[in-house]
Write an enzyme that holds these catalytic residues in place. Sequence first.
Site, mmCIF file in Angstrom:
data_model
loop_
_atom_site.group_PDB
_atom_site.id
_atom_site.type_symbol
_atom_site.label_atom_id
_atom_site.label_comp_id
_atom_site.label_asym_id
_atom_site.label_seq_id
_atom_site.Cartn_x
_atom_site.Cartn_y
_atom_site.Cartn_z
ATOM 1 N N THR A 97 0.871 -1.169 0.000
ATOM 2 C CA THR A 97 0.000 0.000 0.000
ATOM 3 C C THR A 97 0.909 1.221 0.000
ATOM 4 O O THR A 97 1.563 1.525 0.995
ATOM 5 C CB THR A 97 -0.923 0.016 1.227
ATOM 6 O OG1 THR A 97 -1.798 -1.118 1.168
ATOM 7 C CG2 THR A 97 -1.757 1.292 1.259
ATOM 8 N N LYS A 172 -7.367 1.608 -3.232
ATOM 9 C CA LYS A 172 -7.043 1.228 -1.849
ATOM 10 C C LYS A 172 -7.239 2.415 -0.910
ATOM 11 O O LYS A 172 -7.678 2.255 0.233
ATOM 12 C CB LYS A 172 -5.606 0.720 -1.760
ATOM 13 C CG LYS A 172 -5.153 0.309 -0.341
ATOM 14 C CD LYS A 172 -5.975 -0.847 0.227
ATOM 15 C CE LYS A 172 -5.563 -1.200 1.663
ATOM 16 N NZ LYS A 172 -4.278 -1.904 1.732
ATOM 17 N N LYS A 240 -0.293 5.326 8.487
ATOM 18 C CA LYS A 240 0.507 5.422 7.257
ATOM 19 C C LYS A 240 -0.408 5.509 6.044
ATOM 20 O O LYS A 240 -0.230 6.365 5.172
ATOM 21 C CB LYS A 240 1.435 4.209 7.149
ATOM 22 C CG LYS A 240 2.398 4.248 5.960
ATOM 23 C CD LYS A 240 1.894 3.486 4.735
ATOM 24 C CE LYS A 240 1.897 1.993 4.941
ATOM 25 N NZ LYS A 240 1.564 1.257 3.677
#
Length: 288
Positions: A97, A172, A240
């Site tokens: 990711t 995502k 994050k």
Amino acid sequence: MVATSFIGLGVMGFPMAGHLAAKGHDVTVYNRSASKAQSWMGKHGGRAAPTPREAAEGADIVFVCVGNDDDVRSVIYGDDGAMAGMKEGAILVDHTTASAELARELEETLAAKRLRFLDAPVSGGQAGAENGVLTVMAGGDAQTFADARPAIESYARMIGLMGPAGSGQLTKMMNQICIAGLVQGLSEAVHFGQKAGLDIAKVVEVISKGAAGSWQMENRHKTMDEGRYDFGFAVEWMRKDLGICLAEARRNGASLPGTALIDQFYAEVEAMGGRRWDTSSLLARLNR
């Protein structure tokens, strides 16, 4: 079956590479800590390489699943990076990711070397990886996607090509924005129910079958009600991911006030000592 390499044997990569091996693919692994690669070989066979370059040599598909943009660059670029070892026409599939900006950068850089690329972040967490039922959101060329798909199906139950390079990462980001909002709403609801003296399990049994139902509700209400968070997708990982979402929103002009607020709530959880707690620990800050 195709020759593959898998770079990054963390909580996601270790089982994902294992599913590739179980499906009969020839797998060479690389991990920064060699002991993890040795442990993987002891369980799944295959081979381990001392550098990403050597892991990638001869592979038809090179899979990467590491921590962030800088980690991806560290295993792809340079004399010992995967790109230096890849054969012409090979595919690099990045399951990290990361930013859409990095995905576009990698596609351009790899194309100049006659290499192919997919950005393909996943959803489903450690359990999804272990059970081989991840959701994969890919960005890139249609033919590249078609060629990589059979191998990706080793550990995925849903795979979608969302558009050109970067589209997987953008998808995502939408996924993480939705999860953050769902968990915050669920945390407030459970907190409210606890204060009202309700039986949370009984309430969820009813409302989970209606419009309020979600995966988070079904799978996290019990541990939340018990105040248990020592498992799952860590708060520091979510922060994050939300940082990537907020940075992209600054670039494309999207307004994400709720996401920004929830990110700060997660910062409070971190300050409570919850960096490695599951993301459902948003409830903990309400119950202080």
